[in-house]
Design a protein around this motif. Structure first.
Motif: not given
Length: 297
Positions: A116, A162-163, A94, A149, A153, A156
């Motif tokens: 996270l 950003q993942i 990330w 993902r 994303r 978050t």
């Protein structure tokens, strides 16, 4: 001389003010300029490397990583839709994309890791819990990682991060289920092996029975044909003999006698006791075939 200390103090103050009036952002960092706890200057933060200015003592600078950071998820037990529990070991990468929002949400990188990790675990449960365990263990795993993902994303964005990527390092059965699974797999393989052996034995018996039947049929047919040929040969021989006997009876009788002499006197250990004047030796007597036999005298 009295002015020298004043100049030195002024110079020191000037140097102090100058040093505290600039800050440097390198290519690995991004920064926020704060004034009494509020973000001032670049509202999205200072992300380009370079030299920047601030008001000393009034403003300060907070730095954040601009590099891709690791996130270790650890082992997580999930239950796919087929109720076959699996232990998943995943990790993510990330980065901070909005330092202002990131400061407001979690303050710093260390405080962001637990949140996270919870997002990553929730995404793993949501995506992997909607498919079967066979799908997770198949070649479709890359598609599942992409879905995980994207799900993480989306959750978050409000954190200013950003993942970048999510990977499944390992997917295994729980330790308490491994032995039972191995035993079940072994029993299944043994059953399949027994079925294969039974089918092979059945096919072998069928092939052997067919081969034996064909062998009997072939031998019977050969014997039948040989008997027919032998009978036809005997008939042809008798026909030849009959024709020869009909043409010259005396020569035929002489020929048969010679064959009888050859068969009777074969070998060295045979003793034959017979009168020399018998019918058997009539062609050895004076007169040959016209000589009277011993019984005729």
């Amino acid at each position: 001389m009295r002015k020298l200390p004043i100049l030195l103090v002024a110079l020191a103050v000037a140097i102090f003010v100058l040093i505290n009036s600039v800050f440097i952002v390198d290519e690995r960092q991004q920064a926020l300029k704060l004034q009494f706890g509020q973000v001032v200057g670049e509202t999205q933060g200072y992300r380009e490397p370079g030299l920047y200015f601030k008001i000393p003592l009034v403003q300060n600078v907070t730095y954040y990583e601009d590099r891709i950071l690791p996130l270790e998820g650890g082992e997580l037990e999930i239950t796919p839709i087929d109720d076959r529990r699996l232990v998943v070991d995943a990790f993510a990468r990330w980065r901070i994309t909005d330092p202002v929002r990131f400061r407001q949400a979690v303050s710093n990188e260390l405080a962001a890791l637990p949140r996270l990790e919870r997002v990553l675990n929730a995404s793993l449960r949501e995506v992997l819990g909607s498919v079967t365990s066979d799908t997770i263990l198949s070649d479709e795993r890359s598609d599942l990682m992409t879905r995980i993902r994207d799900t993480a994303r989306a959750q978050t964005l409000n954190l200013g991060v950003q993942i970048v990527d999510v990977r499944l390092r390992r997917v295994d059965l729980p330790q308490q289920n491994l032995q039972a699974t191995f035993q079940r797999m072994q029993a299944e393989r043994e059953r399949e092996a027994a079925d294969e052996r039974a089918r092979g034995e059945e096919a072998g018996q069928r092939i052997r029975a067919n081969a034996d039947r064909q062998a009997i049929e072939l031998v019977s047919q050969a014997r039948k044909e040989s008997e027919i040929i032998r009978g036809e040969a005997d008939a042809e021989r008798n026909k030849v003999f009959a024709e020869a006997f009909g043409q010259d009876e005396e020569f035929f009788a002489f020929y048969r006698s010679l064959r009888a002499y050859e068969s009777a006197m074969k070998g060295t250990n045979t003793s034959l006791v017979i009168s020399p004047n018998s019918e058997f030796f009539r062609y050895f007597l004076p007169g040959g075939a016209d000589a009277p036999a011993a019984g005729d005298q």
